[in-house]
Design an enzyme around this catalytic site. Sequence first.
Site, PDB file in Angstrom:
ATOM      1  N   GLY A   7       0.835  -1.211   0.000  1.00 39.85           N
ATOM      2  CA  GLY A   7       0.000   0.000   0.000  1.00 39.85           C
ATOM      3  C   GLY A   7       0.864   1.254   0.000  1.00 39.85           C
ATOM      4  O   GLY A   7       0.443   2.298   0.504  1.00 39.85           O
ATOM      5  N   TYR A  24      -8.231   0.366  17.616  1.00 38.08           N
ATOM      6  CA  TYR A  24      -9.358  -0.539  17.876  1.00 38.08           C
ATOM      7  C   TYR A  24      -8.964  -2.007  17.679  1.00 38.08           C
ATOM      8  O   TYR A  24      -9.798  -2.900  17.844  1.00 38.08           O
ATOM      9  CB  TYR A  24     -10.635  -0.132  17.121  1.00 38.08           C
ATOM     10  CG  TYR A  24     -10.577  -0.033  15.621  1.00 38.08           C
ATOM     11  CD1 TYR A  24     -10.337  -1.138  14.820  1.00 38.08           C
ATOM     12  CD2 TYR A  24     -10.825   1.193  14.996  1.00 38.08           C
ATOM     13  CE1 TYR A  24     -10.321  -1.041  13.438  1.00 38.08           C
ATOM     14  CE2 TYR A  24     -10.809   1.306  13.610  1.00 38.08           C
ATOM     15  CZ  TYR A  24     -10.558   0.185  12.836  1.00 38.08           C
ATOM     16  OH  TYR A  24     -10.550   0.287  11.470  1.00 38.08           O
ATOM     17  N   GLY A  33      -3.531   6.751  15.517  1.00 38.07           N
ATOM     18  CA  GLY A  33      -4.856   7.372  15.629  1.00 38.07           C
ATOM     19  C   GLY A  33      -5.183   7.989  14.284  1.00 38.07           C
ATOM     20  O   GLY A  33      -4.631   7.578  13.263  1.00 38.07           O
TER      21      GLY A  33
END
Length: 287
Positions: A21, A154, A196
Amino acid sequence: MYKEPMLKEGALKDKVIIITGGGTGLGKSMGTYCSQLGAKLVLTSRKLEVLQKTAAEMEQETGNKVMAVACDVRKYEEVEAMLKKSTDEFGKVDALLNNAAGNFVMPTERLSHKAFDVVVDIVLKGTYNCSLALGKYWIENKLPGNILNIVTTYAFTGSGYVAPSAAAKGGVLALTRSLAAEWARKQIRCNAIAPGPFPTEGAWSRLFPPVVQQYVDPMKRLPLGRYGDHQELANLAAYMLSEYSAYMNGEVVVLDGGEWLHGAGQFTGLENIPDELWDMWEKMRGR
Ligand code: HXC
Ligand code: NAP
């Protein structure tokens, strides 16, 4: 001030790093800084033209070789072919940055099973495909190796509305720690970064489209009152890909300005109480 590059000039001189990526977003930013520090790069993802454009920009800026190789990380044969092209071109590979991802924001029950597959396959399968191919290569050739995985916060907490991504990133975190424990004796390190929010076209267009922004302002969740700057992440990634971090193994470094802890603390919401109310409260206590 936080936009300044951090590492010494030449900190990654002649290191060969594969970035999945690497043509867009955070992969591009981390790659650009690694290239500035002297690394030779292999940028890989599905869209060759995007990769070629980014590679040309980086080479022009830094003077260091950047190769673009098309590869869908979900397909092991394509990963093996990408690794072969990398070693043919550069003679070796020193590090792997597992950064490729896919994500949909959606109530889980509205997702098709194929949509679930797509995200888990890119994030978890893509990461273990690349890690396995590189691990075999390093071990067979008795070379040291370094794997850096990009997860999210998360990955520890889970999160509604991005269940496939959370499940996959949680898996990547477990893989990070497993390989760190198992391959240390082979001189292969494995670490992760949990960023984040760092604005990118890829994440924002999918996670915070205008319709979502009507109801949720991601900025409001941030205790420091700002997003991360790409150079801040690039500084950390370059450190973790360099020999400066040679004793770091099995670590996950959170770089989120305190966002997830802020959301997790039971009483942190009391920050919405105005000072006058605290004054009254103190008076009522008789102080
Ligand atoms: C729900 C969707 C969907 C959507 C597609 N699908 N888009 N479901 N919401 N927005 C479903 C389709 O209906 C289909 O299921 C299945 O998913 C596969 O769709 P395809 O279009 O064939 O998928 P594909 O071409 O493989 O492309 C999907 C993708 C693409 C690869 C994931 O979106 C992509 O290129 N993503 C990479 C960029 C990205 O997502 N970046 C964000 C990373 S941010 P059916 O059943 O209909 O066939 C991140 C963490 C951020 O990860 C944390 C931020 C704070
Ligand atoms: P992005 O620009 O959309 O990057 C995702 C990349 O993954 C694209 O370059 C895409 O290229 C590639 N990719 C997707 N599917 C692939 C596949 N099957 N095979 C190979 N490559 C594939 O998003 P980003 O925000 O920079 O995200 C980068 C990483 O940071 C991700 O791991 C993401 O989860 C993580 N992250 C981002 C944030 C944030 O705030 N931005 C926060 C936490 C974590 P192609 O389309 O060419 O394949």
